[in-house]
Design an enzyme around this catalytic site. Structure first.
Site, PDB file in Angstrom:
ATOM      1  N   VAL A  98       3.862  -6.522   2.895  1.00  0.00           N
ATOM      2  CA  VAL A  98       2.959  -5.547   2.484  1.00  0.00           C
ATOM      3  C   VAL A  98       2.052  -5.388   3.586  1.00  0.00           C
ATOM      4  CG1 VAL A  98       1.068  -5.035   0.980  1.00  0.00           C
ATOM      5  CG2 VAL A  98       3.154  -6.028   0.087  1.00  0.00           C
ATOM      6  N   CYS A  99       1.508  -3.876   3.879  1.00  0.00           N
ATOM      7  CA  CYS A  99       0.631  -3.451   5.075  1.00  0.00           C
ATOM      8  C   CYS A  99      -0.514  -2.729   4.330  1.00  0.00           C
ATOM      9  CB  CYS A  99       1.421  -2.865   6.069  1.00  0.00           C
ATOM     10  SG  CYS A  99       0.331  -2.250   7.395  1.00  0.00           S
TER      11      CYS A  99
END
Length: 171
Positions: free
Chosen positions: A88-89
């Site tokens: 996840v960014c």
């Protein structure tokens, strides 16, 4: 010393989540490692991800809470803010301090006040409203922008697959 303090903090956060569960996700240890958590995120209502049961691993550094954990989906995920690897960014998982590219203010990045709960609420929010400014998955962002019906079909397929996923011992 820092190691003991971070482990104690993580144990407290885990106890708090067990005592007061938060709608939309569940969290527990993967095995007996306090630094590796098994996460299950329910696809948020009224989004393309609704009905999905997405599994992820949250890995904490021994320097937590001074440094952020990483969150990696183990279930297939198709989203502009999730790398093809599943990581996840989002801003609050980026290292503390100034962004060398100038996209984020320091206040948007990791702060030691964040908890597992605030991180997972941010991930649920990310699923509800993708950020196109700096996508982690350029292909997903491009498809969402240029071919919404194709994006929607692909997400529906991963939602269905997430419901059939058998939990495994893989990390």
């Amino acid at each position: 010393m820092a190691n003991e303090q971070s482990a104690l903090l993580l144990r407290r956060q885990l106890q708090e989540l067990k005592k007061h569960p938060v709608e939309g996700f569940s969290a527990g240890l993967q095995g007996d490692d306090i630094y590796k958590w098994s996460i299950m995120i329910m696809g948020p209502p009224d989004t393309l991800y609704e009905g999905g049961i997405f599994r992820a691993i949250m890995q904490f550094p021994v320097t937590y809470p001074m440094e952020p954990p990483t969150l990696t989906f183990k279930s297939e995920m198709w989203h502009p803010n999730v790398y093809p690897t599943g990581e996840v960014c989002i801003s609050i998982l980026h290292p503390p301090g100034e962004d060398k590219w100038g996209y984020e203010q320091a206040s948007e990045r990791w702060l030691p006040v964040h908890t597992v709960e605030t991180i997972l609420i941010s991930v649920i929010s990310m699923l509800s409203s993708p950020n196109f400014e700096s996508p982690a998955n350029i292909e997903a962002a491009k498809q969402l922008r240029d071919n919404y019906s194709g994006f929607k079909k692909k997400v529906q397929r991963i939602v269905e697959a997430s419901q059939e996923y058998e939990d495994s011992d893989e990390d």
